[in-house]
Design a protein around this motif. Structure first.
Motif, PDB file in Angstrom:
ATOM      1  N   ASP A  66       0.682  -1.519  -0.189  1.00  0.00           N
ATOM      2  CA  ASP A  66      -0.201   0.431  -0.089  1.00  0.00           C
ATOM      3  C   ASP A  66       1.363   1.736  -0.633  1.00  0.00           C
ATOM      4  OD1 ASP A  66      -3.053  -1.507   2.780  1.00  0.00           O
ATOM      5  OD2 ASP A  66      -2.153  -1.624   0.111  1.00  0.00           O
ATOM      6  N   MET A  67       2.340   1.036   0.479  1.00  0.00           N
ATOM      7  CA  MET A  67       3.110   1.783   0.577  1.00  0.00           C
ATOM      8  C   MET A  67       3.717   2.396  -1.496  1.00  0.00           C
ATOM      9  SD  MET A  67       3.835   3.164   3.890  1.00  0.00           S
ATOM     10  CE  MET A  67       5.036   4.448   3.374  1.00  0.00           C
ATOM     11  N   PRO A  68       3.396   4.324  -1.254  1.00  0.00           N
ATOM     12  CA  PRO A  68       3.465   4.675  -2.756  1.00  0.00           C
ATOM     13  C   PRO A  68       4.984   4.356  -3.276  1.00  0.00           C
ATOM     14  CG  PRO A  68       3.359   5.999  -0.979  1.00  0.00           C
ATOM     15  CD  PRO A  68       2.906   4.991  -0.848  1.00  0.00           C
ATOM     16  N   ASP A  69       5.254   4.366  -3.913  1.00  0.00           N
ATOM     17  CA  ASP A  69       6.692   4.127  -4.925  1.00  0.00           C
ATOM     18  C   ASP A  69       6.966   6.023  -5.386  1.00  0.00           C
ATOM     19  OD1 ASP A  69       8.746   4.071  -6.890  1.00  0.00           O
ATOM     20  OD2 ASP A  69       8.206   2.128  -7.331  1.00  0.00           O
ATOM     21  N   LEU A  70       7.643   5.821  -4.348  1.00  0.00           N
ATOM     22  CA  LEU A  70       7.985   7.646  -5.016  1.00  0.00           C
ATOM     23  C   LEU A  70       8.520   8.260  -5.655  1.00  0.00           C
ATOM     24  CD1 LEU A  70       9.685   8.861  -1.038  1.00  0.00           C
ATOM     25  CD2 LEU A  70       7.031   9.397  -1.772  1.00  0.00           C
ATOM     26  N   ARG A  71       9.983   6.900  -6.179  1.00  0.00           N
ATOM     27  CA  ARG A  71      10.280   6.461  -7.865  1.00  0.00           C
ATOM     28  C   ARG A  71       9.493   7.451  -8.887  1.00  0.00           C
ATOM     29  NH1 ARG A  71      15.689   9.234  -7.693  1.00  0.00           N
ATOM     30  NH2 ARG A  71      17.008   7.323  -6.367  1.00  0.00           N
ATOM     31  N   PHE A  80       5.570  10.479 -12.994  1.00  0.00           N
ATOM     32  CA  PHE A  80       3.875  10.647 -12.957  1.00  0.00           C
ATOM     33  C   PHE A  80       3.615  12.129 -12.681  1.00  0.00           C
ATOM     34  CE2 PHE A  80      -0.451  11.644 -11.709  1.00  0.00           C
ATOM     35  CZ  PHE A  80      -1.067  11.035 -12.968  1.00  0.00           C
ATOM     36  N   VAL A  81       3.829  12.711 -11.613  1.00  0.00           N
ATOM     37  CA  VAL A  81       3.971  14.224 -12.162  1.00  0.00           C
ATOM     38  C   VAL A  81       5.217  15.531 -12.722  1.00  0.00           C
ATOM     39  CG1 VAL A  81       4.725  15.974  -9.898  1.00  0.00           C
ATOM     40  CG2 VAL A  81       3.992  13.953  -9.045  1.00  0.00           C
ATOM     41  N   ALA A  82       5.896  13.825 -13.185  1.00  0.00           N
ATOM     42  CA  ALA A  82       6.653  14.904 -14.261  1.00  0.00           C
ATOM     43  C   ALA A  82       6.049  15.153 -15.861  1.00  0.00           C
ATOM     44  CB  ALA A  82       7.950  13.895 -13.993  1.00  0.00           C
ATOM     45  N   SER A  86      14.241   6.351 -20.608  1.00  0.00           N
ATOM     46  CA  SER A  86      13.515   6.238 -21.325  1.00  0.00           C
ATOM     47  C   SER A  86      12.065   6.142 -21.160  1.00  0.00           C
ATOM     48  CB  SER A  86      14.254   4.634 -21.532  1.00  0.00           C
ATOM     49  OG  SER A  86      13.618   3.701 -20.639  1.00  0.00           O
ATOM     50  N   GLN A  87      11.971   6.173 -22.169  1.00  0.00           N
ATOM     51  CA  GLN A  87      10.773   6.384 -23.225  1.00  0.00           C
ATOM     52  C   GLN A  87       9.805   5.294 -21.934  1.00  0.00           C
ATOM     53  OE1 GLN A  87       9.107   8.279 -26.714  1.00  0.00           O
ATOM     54  NE2 GLN A  87       6.396   8.212 -26.097  1.00  0.00           N
ATOM     55  N   SER A  88      10.115   3.960 -22.310  1.00  0.00           N
ATOM     56  CA  SER A  88       9.384   2.824 -21.772  1.00  0.00           C
ATOM     57  C   SER A  88       9.677   3.238 -20.041  1.00  0.00           C
ATOM     58  CB  SER A  88      10.203   1.518 -22.867  1.00  0.00           C
ATOM     59  OG  SER A  88      11.443   1.373 -22.667  1.00  0.00           O
ATOM     60  N   ALA A  89      10.509   3.311 -19.458  1.00  0.00           N
ATOM     61  CA  ALA A  89      10.860   2.997 -18.671  1.00  0.00           C
ATOM     62  C   ALA A  89       9.175   3.854 -17.926  1.00  0.00           C
ATOM     63  CB  ALA A  89      11.680   2.992 -17.624  1.00  0.00           C
ATOM     64  N   VAL A  90       9.367   5.790 -18.204  1.00  0.00           N
ATOM     65  CA  VAL A  90       8.319   6.381 -17.840  1.00  0.00           C
ATOM     66  C   VAL A  90       7.283   5.271 -18.136  1.00  0.00           C
ATOM     67  CG1 VAL A  90       7.313   9.033 -18.198  1.00  0.00           C
ATOM     68  CG2 VAL A  90       9.701   8.168 -17.898  1.00  0.00           C
ATOM     69  N   SER A  91       6.931   5.099 -19.058  1.00  0.00           N
ATOM     70  CA  SER A  91       5.417   4.325 -19.176  1.00  0.00           C
ATOM     71  C   SER A  91       4.843   2.979 -18.338  1.00  0.00           C
ATOM     72  CB  SER A  91       5.604   3.675 -21.181  1.00  0.00           C
ATOM     73  OG  SER A  91       3.925   2.710 -21.493  1.00  0.00           O
ATOM     74  N   GLN A  92       6.209   2.433 -18.131  1.00  0.00           N
ATOM     75  CA  GLN A  92       6.004   1.470 -17.325  1.00  0.00           C
ATOM     76  C   GLN A  92       5.612   1.612 -15.890  1.00  0.00           C
ATOM     77  OE1 GLN A  92       6.312  -2.206 -17.654  1.00  0.00           O
ATOM     78  NE2 GLN A  92       5.184  -2.318 -15.947  1.00  0.00           N
ATOM     79  N   ALA A  93       6.020   2.717 -15.336  1.00  0.00           N
ATOM     80  CA  ALA A  93       5.583   3.024 -13.617  1.00  0.00           C
ATOM     81  C   ALA A  93       4.847   3.660 -13.895  1.00  0.00           C
ATOM     82  CB  ALA A  93       6.966   4.655 -13.999  1.00  0.00           C
ATOM     83  N   LYS A  95       2.333   3.132 -15.773  1.00  0.00           N
ATOM     84  CA  LYS A  95       1.235   1.529 -15.757  1.00  0.00           C
ATOM     85  C   LYS A  95       1.332   0.512 -14.636  1.00  0.00           C
ATOM     86  CE  LYS A  95      -1.483  -1.334 -17.803  1.00  0.00           C
ATOM     87  NZ  LYS A  95      -1.281  -2.349 -16.795  1.00  0.00           N
ATOM     88  N   SER A  96       2.269   1.031 -13.572  1.00  0.00           N
ATOM     89  CA  SER A  96       2.882   0.131 -12.366  1.00  0.00           C
ATOM     90  C   SER A  96       1.858   0.716 -11.383  1.00  0.00           C
ATOM     91  CB  SER A  96       3.902  -0.254 -11.865  1.00  0.00           C
ATOM     92  OG  SER A  96       4.681  -0.849 -12.953  1.00  0.00           O
ATOM     93  N   LEU A  97       2.134   2.107 -11.358  1.00  0.00           N
ATOM     94  CA  LEU A  97       1.274   3.300 -10.813  1.00  0.00           C
ATOM     95  C   LEU A  97      -0.360   2.250 -10.698  1.00  0.00           C
ATOM     96  CD1 LEU A  97       2.628   6.368 -10.711  1.00  0.00           C
ATOM     97  CD2 LEU A  97       1.914   5.070  -8.848  1.00  0.00           C
ATOM     98  N   GLU A  98      -1.010   3.071 -12.108  1.00  0.00           N
ATOM     99  CA  GLU A  98      -2.644   2.389 -12.440  1.00  0.00           C
ATOM    100  C   GLU A  98      -2.607   1.082 -11.814  1.00  0.00           C
ATOM    101  OE1 GLU A  98      -2.997   4.703 -16.234  1.00  0.00           O
ATOM    102  OE2 GLU A  98      -2.185   2.720 -16.499  1.00  0.00           O
ATOM    103  N   ASP A  99      -2.054  -0.171 -11.940  1.00  0.00           N
ATOM    104  CA  ASP A  99      -2.528  -1.518 -11.265  1.00  0.00           C
ATOM    105  C   ASP A  99      -2.193  -1.041  -9.671  1.00  0.00           C
ATOM    106  OD1 ASP A  99      -2.528  -2.371 -13.926  1.00  0.00           O
ATOM    107  OD2 ASP A  99      -0.252  -3.523 -14.066  1.00  0.00           O
TER     108      ASP A  99
END
Length: 339
Positions: A15-20, A25-27, A44-51, A53-57
């Motif tokens: 339940d703890m947020p991933d600050l990275r 997401f804020v960026a 990388s753009q894929s790393a941003v997209s994956q981050a 997507k992980s928040l959404e999951d």
């Protein structure tokens, strides 16, 4: 069989947020572009997209509307953006507070020193460090006790003459070295310059007044005597130089000591004669600074630098002026050796 529930500690961790991820997401929201956000974050753009997507999951919510170009935050995304911006600001403030507090604590130094160092070099070291530390506390004692206090974090740094500490987290810096010297009563007739034969002759005519085996100095001198083959029966032993030198000054024996120890008890020097010894592999004792690696932002390096400067500028010249028969190399710093 029903699946077992995850432990409460695991559920709380999930339940703890991933600050990275929140920072990413804020960026993206601030830049209105995953490409620009990736450039600013060095990802990388894929790393941003994956981050994202992980928040959404993790939240079970859609945060970005990817049907529009560029992608825009959904209602849930806007709520998260506002909350995440506040959380990241608080996290940065917390880190700044820790760094500021740590820098302030660096100004509180608890330094442990062997007695001969504390009584001779110590005052000049404290004066020299006055502008670099808000509070400078100095303990003195025997090397074994000081190293135990260092390992137990009762002391921040230790200046000692020998150490058996093999902890890779503790840095050890050589500060300076000094040679053993022989000390005789003032009226004792010397056959000439000190030689190993002369030491054996002294041992046969006068008792050897020793430092006790509880002290590292006593252990080092015993190793030196065995190394050079000098046989001297055990007689009086002391932890400190003052009573040892008092007996020599009274004509009750001779001793092996060092310039720094003699300088600590210099009120006895008029009643003794100090003779340099021939060079030998175990003919010196070495002073080291012990400190925990990476905890002092260079302040331990500064203590080492100032100590060597005090030795070269103040302590060694004062000893040589009082004991001119001693060679200059009887006290040496690492820079002196390599120059």
């Amino acid at each position: 069989m029903a699946a077992s529930k995850a432990p409460a500690t695991v559920r709380r961790a999930l339940d703890m947020p991933d600050l990275r991820a929140l920072e990413t997401f804020v960026a993206v929201c601030d830049a209105s572009s995953m490409v620009l956000a990736a450039e600013r974050l060095g990802l990388s753009q894929s790393a941003v997209s994956q981050a994202i997507k992980s928040l959404e999951d993790d939240l079970g919510l859609q945060l970005m509307d990817r049907e529009v170009r560029p992608a825009r935050p959904t209602h849930a995304g806007r709520v998260l953006h506002e909350a995440a911006a506040r959380l990241l600001s608080q996290a940065r403030a917390a880190m700044d507070h820790v760094r500021a507090t740590a820098r302030q604590e660096l100004a509180q130094i608890r330094l442990g020193c062997v007695d001969s160092f504390a009584a001779t070099v110590g005052p000049s070291l404290i004066r020299a460090m006055a502008g670099k530390a808000r509070e400078f506390q100095m303990w003195s004692g025997l090397t074994p006790t000081l190293t135990e206090q260092m390992l137990g974090r009762e002391l921040d740094m230790v200046i000692c003459t020998e150490t058996s500490v093999h902890d890779p987290r503790i840095a050890q810096r050589l500060l300076f070295s000094e040679s053993w010297v022989a000390v005789y009563p003032k009226d004792h007739l010397l056959p000439g310059p000190a030689t190993l034969q002369g030491l054996n002759a002294s041992a046969s005519h006068l008792p050897l007044i020793r430092y006790s085996q509880r002290s590292v100095t006593g252990q080092q001198i015993d190793r030196y005597l065995r190394h050079v083959g000098v046989q001297a029966p055990r007689s009086c032993e002391f932890d400190a130089t003052d009573p040892l030198l008092s007996l020599v000054a009274s004509g009750l024996g001779w001793a092996l000591s060092t310039p720094l120890c003699l300088w600590q008890s210099r009120h006895h020097l008029d009643a003794v004669q100090v003779v340099p010894l021939p060079p030998a592999r175990l003919g010196q004792r070495h002073f080291f600074l012990l400190s925990r690696e990476g905890e002092w932002s260079g302040l331990d390096d500064e203590v080492a630098r100032v100590t060597r400067e005090v030795i070269r500028r103040d302590t060694a010249p004062a000893i040589h002026q009082r004991l001119p028969a001693l060679p200059r190399e009887v006290i040496s710093c690492p820079e002196d050796i390599t120059s």
